[in-house]
Design an enzyme around this catalytic site. Structure first.
Site, PDB file in Angstrom:
ATOM      1  CG  ASP A  99       2.424  35.201  -9.289  1.00 16.24           C
ATOM      2  OD1 ASP A  99       1.362  35.764  -8.972  1.00 16.24           O
ATOM      3  OD2 ASP A  99       3.483  35.375  -8.660  1.00 16.24           O
ATOM      4  CG  ASP A 125       2.533  38.480  -2.641  1.00 14.75           C
ATOM      5  OD1 ASP A 125       1.862  37.515  -3.023  1.00 14.75           O
ATOM      6  OD2 ASP A 125       3.449  38.987  -3.322  1.00 14.75           O
TER       7      ASP A 125
END
Length: 700
Positions: free
Chosen positions: A162, A217
């Site tokens: 991430d 996302d």
């Protein structure tokens, strides 16, 4: 990870930068070669984050591995069981190593990996290219080799990396550092770059890892899925065997409709995207498992040619995508972004197929075969997709001709009449004979033909149409009534008798009468009949900067000393945070601006909440329960009661209408003497509507 973009960007830049991570280049050829071995086709598997967030543990991972096997998903191609954030302790050990949370993972990651491997599956894990993960656990920035060595020693097969708390260090520098560390660790590990689609990662991701996120996302809403599809569809040139555009995990089974879930899965397969399931597979419905397990659609995603499907046309929300396949066929997806069904058309030539005497059409969801002379079309449901595998043939006539039927229904009102048409097209290379057109209507409706329905012979490429006078019932069973008018056609031709249908959903609403009014700043249908109110509305959220709702309200009816009561009989579970209940504000038609704003609501996954605008800026910012929580458990029917005393409001809930439980109390700034008061709903799912039904709305 699930944070607002403002929070993510702030986190990524937080604190003073560490010493720069060395910028060592992984040769593109080396990365590409590793990718071709590790992921010659897009990776398939499961990840816990979409459904569980931080609630991950050893039992969940192992039970999911069991389910992948027992449900046939491993056999369908799903390999990776991926652990996302929150798997580790809050601090490294004395030697600086990451430590799995001993409560969540009592046998460590090594034990879980052994269990997963014994099932014939592979294990994935999560870290961040920053000082912390997105959930605040130790990040890998500055610890790349140490962490890569740990992952390799534990038996990890996949790393999602991430982008939180990245200290402003350039993306390529940080992501290449971990790529080099993984190479030196000596274990083949698929490397997934989750940098949110920043820094044009698709232009360099293939020289660093095997897949790269192209967007922020996803969430379980049609609107967000649609945004991501639009962004990723443009990037076909970047993808191929060994390196894949990643538009994020699948939300199939998490709250969209079955039609939307099929479209979502179709689009990801058409775009050669990684197929990473993001739902609780242990509890998934048969319909959800059937979508994840559709081997014909999976075969398109996993085709060895490795081409990402490209848009052929995208206009007015009607999309055609084409993906060349290794056997010379083309996967064609017709996608309808709009809420109503419509015919979407293209041709074999337009999708890149060579000229032929005919083309075989394999419907990958209906699992049926047909033939066309070159036209490729279908009536596509609202928010739905139709997916074909199209193959040239020089010997047409072995299958049914492709027949397309379109039912056109104008707006209808209770007791009203309109002309409905059924339009028939023969796309086949052979004629259709003995064609009969019809229209099926529900009980209580009437339909009378206005034209000849026995058409007879329709040549290849020919069309026919029939018209019907349709009358809707005057009295509806519910304030918002859904019905389906279904066009029908029967015919004979090569392959024997054939029938096709074209169902068209119709929504009838009994009009809301004075003194009540309606308002929405999203999309909604309102109905009122015999003291019952129904609102079918969308809305991304109702908190902070987002203020999207639909309401039936009484202007100026809320006053000092008033008590408002309503019975909420049903609510669509479009999200845990879908909300329905009582709303008051000075002007209910001014979302995001009007003050004196408060709601008393029920949420399917959170229970009951009182939420209000504490600073007078016209936006909800305070909650009666701790952050991201409500009180109690949602049940239906429920009664809600709101009592006003000056500028102080007290909210109550009840499951029987007599015994009341206090939900919360709030004092608001900027409250007018007379306010609007109403019933409201928001689906908490952009682009997806959900209905709430109310009765017993009283205000005194």
């Amino acid at each position: 990870m699930r944070k607002t973009w403002a929070a993510l960007l702030a986190a990524s830049l937080a604190a003073a930068p560490l010493a720069a991570v060395p910028l060592t280049s992984t040769p593109a050829a080396a990365a590409d070669s590793a990718g071709a071995v590790l992921v010659p086709t897009p990776p398939m598997g499961w990840n816990d984050w979409n459904a569980f967030g931080c609630d991950v543990d050893e039992q969940l991972v192992e039970q999911t591995a069991d389910k992948l096997v027992s449900a046939g998903l491993r056999a369908a191609g799903y390999q990776y069981v991926n652990i996302d954030d929150c798997w580790m302790g809050k601090a490294r050990d004395a030697a600086g190593r990451l430590v799995p949370d001993p409560v969540k993972f009592p046998h460590g990651i090594t034990g879980v990996a052994a269990y997963v491997h014994a099932k014939g599956l592979k294990l994935g894990i999560y870290e961040s290219a920053g000082t912390l993960t997105c959930a605040g656990f130790p990040g890998s920035l500055g610890h790349e080799q140490q962490d890569a060595d740990s992952f390799a020693s534990w038996g990890v097969d996949y790393l999602k990396y991430d982008n939180c708390y990245n200290q402003g260090i350039p993306s390529q520098q940080r992501y290449r550092a971990m790529a080099d560390a993984l190479t030196k660790a000596g274990r083949p590990i698929v490397y997934s770059l989750c940098n949110w689609g920043l820094d044009s990662v698709w232009t360099w991701g293939g020289s660093v890892g095997q897949l790269w996120r192209t967007t922020g996302d996803i969430d379980a809403s049609f609107g967000r899925m649609l945004d991501i599809f639009h962004a990723n569809a443009k990037l076909a040139d970047a993808a191929g065997p060994g390196g894949w555009n990643d538009p994020d995990m699948l939300e199939v089974g998490n709250g969209m409709t079955a039609t939307e879930d099929r479209a979502h899965f179709s689009l990801w397969a058409e775009m050669a995207a990684p197929l990473i399931a993001g739902t609780d597979l242990r509890k998934a419905s048969a319909d959800t498992l059937a979508i994840y397990g559709n081997t014909e659609v999976i075969a398109v995603d996993q085709d060895r040619l490795g081409k990402q499907g490209r848009p052929v046309s995208m206009a007015a929300g009607l999309d055609v995508l084409a993906k060349p396949l290794a056997d010379g066929s083309v996967a064609v997806t017709l996608f309808n972004e709009n809420p109503q069904p419509t015919v979407i058309s293209t041709t074999a030539a337009a999708v890149g197929l060579p000229q032929a005497k005919g083309y075989l059409l394999r419907d990958l969801w209906e699992h049926t075969d047909g033939e066309t002379a070159g036209a490729i079309s279908s009536t596509v449901p609202g928010h739905g997709a139709v997916m074909y595998r199209v193959t040239p043939t020089d010997h047409p006539g072995g299958h049914h001709p492709d027949l397309v039927l379109d039912t056109k229904v104008p707006d209808l009102t209770p007791g009203g009449s309109a002309t409905v048409t059924t339009a028939f097209a023969n796309n086949g290379a052979q004629s259709a004979n003995d064609v009969v057109l019809g229209l099926d209507v529900p009980a209580g409706w009437t339909a009378a033909p206005l034209s000849e329905t026995r058409v007879g012979h329709v040549p290849a490429g020919g069309h026919a149409e029939a018209a019907f006078r349709v009358t809707a019932p005057a009295k509806l069973p519910t304030p918002i009534t859904r019905a389906t008018l279904t066009g029908t056609a029967t015919a004979h031709g090569p392959g024997g008798p054939q029938s096709v249908t074209a169902p068209t959903p119709v929504v009838l609403a009994a009009p809301v009468q004075a003194p009540y009014r309606t308002f929405t700043d999203t999309t909604a249908v309102f109905g009122s009949q015999d003291g019952t109110f129904s609102i079918d509305g969308a809305g991304a959220d109702l908190y902070y900067d987002v203020d999207q709702y639909s309401t039936v309200y009484r202007p100026g009816a809320e006053h000092d000393g008033s008590t408002t009561v309503v019975k909420l009989t049903a609510q669509a579970p479009t999200s845990d945070w879908a909300k329905a209940g009582i709303m008051v504000r000075n002007n209910i038609t001014e979302p995001g601006r009007s003050t004196g704003y408060l709601i008393l609501a029920e949420a399917p996954g959170k229970g009951y909440v009182l939420q209000w605008d504490s600073d007078g800026d016209g936006k909800l910012d305070s909650n009666s329960a701790p952050a991201n929580q409500g009180s109690g458990s949602a049940s239906y029917p429920s009664w809600l009661k709101l009592v006003r005393d000056g500028s102080t409001y007290t909210g109550y809930c009840s499951t029987d209408g007599t015994t009341w439980t206090k939900v919360g109390q709030a004092t608001l700034p900027g409250v007018a003497a007379l306010q609007d008061v109403g019933l409201f709903t928001t689906s908490h799912s952009a682009g997806t509507s959900g209905e709430a039904d109310f009765t017993g709305f009283t205000q005194s």
